[in-house]
Motif scaffolding. Structure first.
Motif, PDB file in Angstrom:
ATOM      1  N   SER A   4       0.826  -1.204   0.000  1.00 24.38           N
ATOM      2  CA  SER A   4       0.000   0.000   0.000  1.00 24.38           C
ATOM      3  C   SER A   4       0.861   1.256   0.000  1.00 24.38           C
ATOM      4  O   SER A   4       0.596   2.195  -0.751  1.00 24.38           O
ATOM      5  CB  SER A   4      -0.923  -0.020   1.224  1.00 24.38           C
ATOM      6  N   ASP A   7       2.429   1.713  -3.410  1.00 24.51           N
ATOM      7  CA  ASP A   7       1.454   2.220  -4.370  1.00 24.51           C
ATOM      8  C   ASP A   7       1.211   3.719  -4.187  1.00 24.51           C
ATOM      9  O   ASP A   7       1.054   4.446  -5.167  1.00 24.51           O
ATOM     10  CB  ASP A   7       0.139   1.456  -4.260  1.00 24.51           C
ATOM     11  N   SER A 119       2.636   0.076 -10.893  1.00 22.14           N
ATOM     12  CA  SER A 119       1.419  -0.442 -10.278  1.00 22.14           C
ATOM     13  C   SER A 119       0.160   0.232 -10.820  1.00 22.14           C
ATOM     14  O   SER A 119       0.118   1.455 -10.953  1.00 22.14           O
ATOM     15  CB  SER A 119       1.486  -0.206  -8.771  1.00 22.14           C
ATOM     16  N   ARG A 121      -2.558   0.441  -9.239  1.00 25.87           N
ATOM     17  CA  ARG A 121      -3.357   0.936  -8.115  1.00 25.87           C
ATOM     18  C   ARG A 121      -3.413   2.463  -8.163  1.00 25.87           C
ATOM     19  O   ARG A 121      -2.490   3.112  -8.619  1.00 25.87           O
ATOM     20  CB  ARG A 121      -2.739   0.510  -6.783  1.00 25.87           C
ATOM     21  N   TYR A 122      -4.477   3.014  -7.691  1.00 24.15           N
ATOM     22  CA  TYR A 122      -4.687   4.461  -7.649  1.00 24.15           C
ATOM     23  C   TYR A 122      -4.604   5.110  -9.026  1.00 24.15           C
ATOM     24  O   TYR A 122      -3.986   6.151  -9.214  1.00 24.15           O
ATOM     25  CB  TYR A 122      -3.720   5.144  -6.681  1.00 24.15           C
ATOM     26  N   GLY A 126      -7.287   1.479 -13.244  1.00 21.93           N
ATOM     27  CA  GLY A 126      -7.524   0.497 -12.191  1.00 21.93           C
ATOM     28  C   GLY A 126      -8.911   0.618 -11.602  1.00 21.93           C
ATOM     29  O   GLY A 126      -9.571  -0.381 -11.304  1.00 21.93           O
TER      30      GLY A 126
END
Length: 141
Positions: A4, A7, A119, A121-122, A126
């Motif tokens: 986390s 990311d 990544s 993520r965010y 995504g």
């Protein structure tokens, strides 16, 4: 927790590098004016299409990094523009950016590639993927 935090750090890097490219594209179109940029590119032997391509890639690629869409494409195109700047303008001035060298464009090229393949993520991509997966799960239920 470790994933986390990573990311979030990738998000911060995308925002900073994306904003940097967005500002450079904005400068070419609005502050300097694209006609002046075309003339500057012409002075070093580059065609008008190179000036337009560079400005558009910086503007749209910067926005793509910020939003997290089309990241691999944005990363590759932004890196290509920076490598072009390295070979056409900065290489002959040596390494250090303070002397007009290639240090800054090299870092931006590497960061663009790294962020382009980072990544998901965010990112908006995504988010849309997660929403479509949830919608598919609800439809299957």
């Amino acid at each position: 927790m470790q994933h986390s935090l990573r990311d979030v750090m990738v998000l911060v890097a995308r925002l900073v590098v994306g904003a940097t490219f967005l500002a450079h594209g904005y400068r070419k179109f609005v502050l300097n004016g694209i006609d002046n940029v075309v003339a500057s590119f012409g002075e070093i032997g580059l065609p008008a299409v190179a000036a337009w391509f560079t400005a558009l890639v910086e503007l749209l690629g910067g926005a793509a990094l910020i939003l997290g869409v089309l990241l691999p494409i944005a990363g590759i195109l932004l890196a290509a523009v920076m490598v072009g700047a390295l070979f056409t303008v900065h290489l002959s001035a040596g390494f250090f950016a303070a002397n007009g060298g290639f240090e800054y464009v090299l870092v931006l090229a590497a960061a663009s590639l790294a962020l382009g393949f980072s990544s998901p993520r965010y990112t908006l991509s995504g988010l849309f993927k997660a929403n479509s997966s949830r919608a598919g799960e609800r439809a299957a239920a």
